[in-house]
Enzyme design. Structure first.
Site: not given
Lengths: 427, 475
Positions: B145, B230, B232, B268
């Site tokens: 990202y 992460d 998410i 998300k």
């Protein structure tokens, strides 16, 4: 494996009187009926005096509050990504509020506003934007204890305390600023700005127009910034005139680029839980950078929607401002009278939730140690939680910050009795 | 004139990179079905809009969850005043329960380890501040990202060292890749403090298998560095294989728990980016304590905490939401990837996320970054879709693009697909010399398409063998 060295300092702070006191109240909170022997909270800068006004507005306008302009609840409208620095409609509402609060025809331009999740990140963001690691800000003391966190923790920026004196009623002294600036220079510390609070915290002084002009002259001479923390602007009480930095700065003034105002709804509107802070600046470069940094501290969209509705009801806002000021004044006067009865004098405050009380004659030794001893007795024997002046970096021992806006009128005689108990010599 | 800081004037925000041209194109001419039918369609924003009606129904049926209702307003005072950085206990409990449910209740999360932050963006920055000093580094597998470059580095002064993953093995995170990156950091005199993995992956949309995760946990224990997971996109895993969280692996493998930290958010999984609900969940007590104090810079609005606490304590709602969300994502993903395959566009086989990792390598004039940028500009300016080029994700191989599919309604999706179809038809025609007859031109295009999408690594499991649209057009 270690965590970062920069946070080792943060982990330590938990045992300051400020936190210890808060914890004690949490464990044993005073309640007139349910817990009459509990600890009375005088250490939290919150305003409970006018919250009912906001609640009543909400009860009456509940349904429109969340709908905004549409008739139907649109999840898509508020759940999706929004501009990090705040919805324009909310900026417009906040600008209007600031104009109403600070009066005197100063118009705040919504385009010069960056919204943040509380005044705490607003100050940190300005710290990051105006100074590099290792630089410093001048901060007159006594000051808000939270500046240690907001200005220094993650930025690596220093604070240079500039002590104000009781002989001056703790008013800002430009000569003292100058001395501190020069001393810093000698030490190789580059000062990037001054951070003032107006109304001041914890003392409650309103800075006079002349002082503000002198401050601006000083900043111009040294070519540094001014951060004016005006989060108690609506919480003025009494007859003194409040002057915002926004009044001092002309739109075409070249000095407008060095002045940045911090505002928020936590204190003036009693909404600390909603996390609404404001950076107001006429410096486009600072605004542009601050805007990008709000991605780390953005206001929840439903909260923005709700408050836009509320603040757009200008009649409600007018009524709230006036009523709140009256109630603060009344509580302040009663507390001061109660303290005077015990021979405790305080600095005349023009705004904020605090009474800055002089108990230097009552401490066992004229030192921070003596002051903390008295604080402990007040907390453990008197069961009142006040904040010792050393937490606010006051260099004169014996001063205490007493927050009165979480009290009801019935609490005043109770707390007077409690304090008297502590001050009476043991037989 | 009065100067401002290096952070304010520098490029740490990353917005001067060409990557943002796509966003600018979208902002100056955004698609709207009636007002701007020729505008740019946003396919560069990973947003989950597929379950809004589901959530709206719950909100309407539960007015007490909102402070702005007759039923909810009695909670107003305590909520408005609540600024404790511990967060509301009900909020933490509800979030901990939700995180457990998303992982099939195979693990339990402790409410006391749930720390708030300003979105996942704030969470990542906060973790970086807590774990690393300026000049120290995190390893990050590529492609990753683009926001990490800004969020983990800008104000913290922390460096990122890429762990290069290759398309030849579906971008797997191998021990070799990890060791290489670790050595590279050492050579550059960078002290590595941690490894950041995103699982499910952004931009790939894939999940890490048990073997890889175990290998990662072993690696960080050996090197004595932190592991930041992460997660998410955990609830966006819409089909098999099942998601495996770091929280599960540490129950199975020997591990120093002080090294383990999870970044989470509702942006998300629930489609609530506007609510700014970020979570740091750490197994390290010192980090929890420190992050909690730091959370003052990004507390979740108490009004939002109250709403989320209500919503996520409703077990029936949560259970059906998770199922419904997967269903919608699967449906959209399947349709989108199938439609793309119809015109010869393949993508990395994926089972999670709000996007696909589209393979346009064969459309590049040459295997270079420049060629990728050229193709990308064509997609933005001519096809009028904002997609994200692989280079912005530090992908080491040009030709990959991340395309988001969950942030639009069905109609907009159709418009986007039509534009892609039109573009590919034009492209396929352009590739064929004029003098060849129709039949041979059909043959040529068919074989090229087959090479393009039928190789196992990039064929979506849901792609049947489609008839050629070219054939359809001509018969």
């Amino acid at each position: 494996v270690p965590i970062s060295t920069r946070v080792s300092g943060i982990v330590k702070g938990a045992d300051s009187p400020y936190y210890v006191g808060l914890r004690r109240v949490e464990e044993d909170p005073y309640d007139e009926l349910d817990n009459p022997n509990g600890v009375i909270q005088l250490g939290l800068e919150e305003n409970k005096l006018s919250l009912d006004l906001v609640k009543d507005w909400l009860a009456e306008h509940a349904s429109e509050a969340m709908l905004g302009n549409g008739k139907e609840l649109s999840i898509c409208g508020i759940a999706t990504y929004q501009p990090f620095d705040g919805l324009m409609e909310f900026k417009v509402a906040v600008a209007r509020l600031m104009s109403q609060v600070m009066e005197k025809g100063v118009i705040f331009n919504p385009s010069q506003i960056v919204l943040t999740a509380g005044a705490t990140p607003a100050i940190e963001i300005l710290s990051f934007c105006l100074a590099d690691t290792g630089n410093a800000f001048l901060v007159p003391t006594p000051c808000y204890p939270g500046f240690e966190r907001d200005v220094k923790w993650r930025t690596g920026v220093e604070i240079i305390h500039v002590p104000c004196r009781s002989a001056d009623n703790f008013n800002l002294n430009i000569a003292a600023l100058d001395t501190s600036f020069n001393q810093a220079k000698k030490r190789g510390l580059k000062v990037r700005g001054i951070i003032i609070s107006n109304p001041s915290n914890p003392v409650g002084n309103l800075l006079s127009r002349e002082t503000l002009y002198s401050l601006l002259d000083f900043a111009r001479e040294k070519n540094i910034h001014i951060v004016s923390n005006e989060i108690f602007a609506c919480s003025t009480h009494g007859n003194e005139e409040f002057v915002s930095m926004a009044e001092i700065i002309e739109p075409e003034d070249i000095d407008r680029k060095r002045v940045h105002i911090v505002y928020g709804l936590s204190e003036d509107l009693s909404l600390p839980g909603f996390r609404v802070g404001v950076i107001y600046s006429l410096n486009e470069d600072v605004l542009a950078a601050a805007k990008k940094l709000t991605r780390f501290s953005s206001i929840s969209a439903p909260t923005q929607r709700l408050l836009t509705s509320m603040l757009s009801d200008t009649r409600f806002v007018q009524t709230f401002i006036a009523t709140n000021r009256e109630r603060l004044q009344r509580m302040y006067v009663q507390l001061v009278a109660g303290l005077e009865k015990m021979g405790i004098k305080s600095i005349k405050s023009g705004g904020g939730f605090n009474c800055w009380a002089d108990m230097s004659g009552l401490i066992s030794s004229y030192s921070e140690k003596g002051e903390v001893e008295l604080w402990e007795r007040l907390l453990n024997v008197g069961k009142v939680n006040v904040t010792p002046g050393s937490c606010c970096h006051c260099i004169e021992p014996g001063w205490f910050r007493i927050c009165f806006a979480t009290l009801t009128e019935k609490d005043i005689p109770v707390l007077v009795e409690r304090i008297q108990k502590v001050l009476k010599p043991v037989n | 004139m009065v100067a401002i800081s290096k952070i304010a004037t520098g490029n740490g925000h990353g917005e001067n990179s060409p990557y943002f041209d796509g966003w600018k194109a979208y902002e100056t001419n955004p698609f709207h079905p009636t007002d701007r039918p020729d505008g740019v369609i946003q396919m560069g924003l990973a947003e989950n809009q597929l379950c809004f009606n589901f959530v709206k129904k719950w909100v309407i049926e539960h007015p007490e969850a909102s402070l702005c209702s007759a039923q909810g307003v009695n909670k107003f005072k305590e909520t408005a005043l609540f600024q404790d950085y511990h967060g509301m206990p009900e909020f933490r409990q509800a979030v901990a329960k939700f995180m457990g449910k998303v992982r099939g209740d195979r693990v339990k999360f402790e409410p006391d380890r749930v720390v708030m932050s300003g979105g996942a963006t704030g969470a990542h920055e906060m973790v970086a501040f807590c774990l690393a000093d300026p000049g120290e580094a995190f390893l990050v597998p590529t492609p990753y990202y683009p926001g990490f470059d800004r969020d983990l580095r800008w104000r913290t002064g922390v460096e990122l060292v890429p762990v290069v993953c290759e398309s030849s093995n579906d971008f797997k995170i191998t021990r070799n890749a990890l060791e290489t990156a670790y050595e590279k950091a050492k050579e550059a005199n960078l002290r590595v403090k941690g490894l950041l993995i995103t699982n499910p992956s952004n931009p790939l949309g894939t999940i890490l298998d048990r073997e890889t995760l175990t290998g990662i946990v072993k690696f960080i224990n050996e090197k004595n560095i932190h592991l930041i997971g992460d997660e998410i996109y955990a609830a966006t895993v819409f089909t098999e294989p099942e998601f495996v969280s770091i929280s599960e692996i540490i129950e199975e493998v020997e591990c120093n728990r002080d090294l383990i930290h999870i970044v989470y958010s509702l942006s998300k999984d629930m489609g609530f980016p506007g609510f700014r609900v970020g979570i740091v969940y750490s197994y390290n007590d010192a980090v929890v304590s420190c992050a909690r104090k730091m959370s003052s810079f990004g507390l979740v609005s108490s009004q939002t905490q109250h709403l989320i606490a209500s919503m996520l304590s409703d077990n029936d709602f949560v259970d059906s939401f998770i199922v419904e969300s997967k269903k919608q994502l699967l449906k959209r993903h399947k349709y989108f990837t199938w439609s793309l395959s119809q015109v010869g566009i393949g993508s990395l086989k994926s089972n999670a996320g709000l996007f696909i990792w589209m393979d346009l390598r064969k459309l590049l004039k040459e295997k270079t970054l420049e060629a990728e940028k050229d193709l990308w500009r064509v997609i933005i300016n001519e096809v009028k879709l904002n997609v994200s080029p692989g280079s912005s994700f530090h992908c080491n191989e040009p030709g990959w693009f991340r395309v988001c599919f969950a942030n639009m309604d069905d109609h907009t999706m159709e418009v986007a697909l039509l534009r892609i179809r039109t573009f590919m038809l034009k492209h396929n025609e352009a590739m064929v010399p004029q003098k060849l007859c129709r039949r041979s031109s059909l043959k040529l295009s068919l074989s090229r398409r087959r090479d393009g999408f039928m190789s196992p690594s990039i064929m979506s499991p849901h792609t049947p063998l489609p008839p050629s649209p070219l054939v359809r057009a001509r018969t």
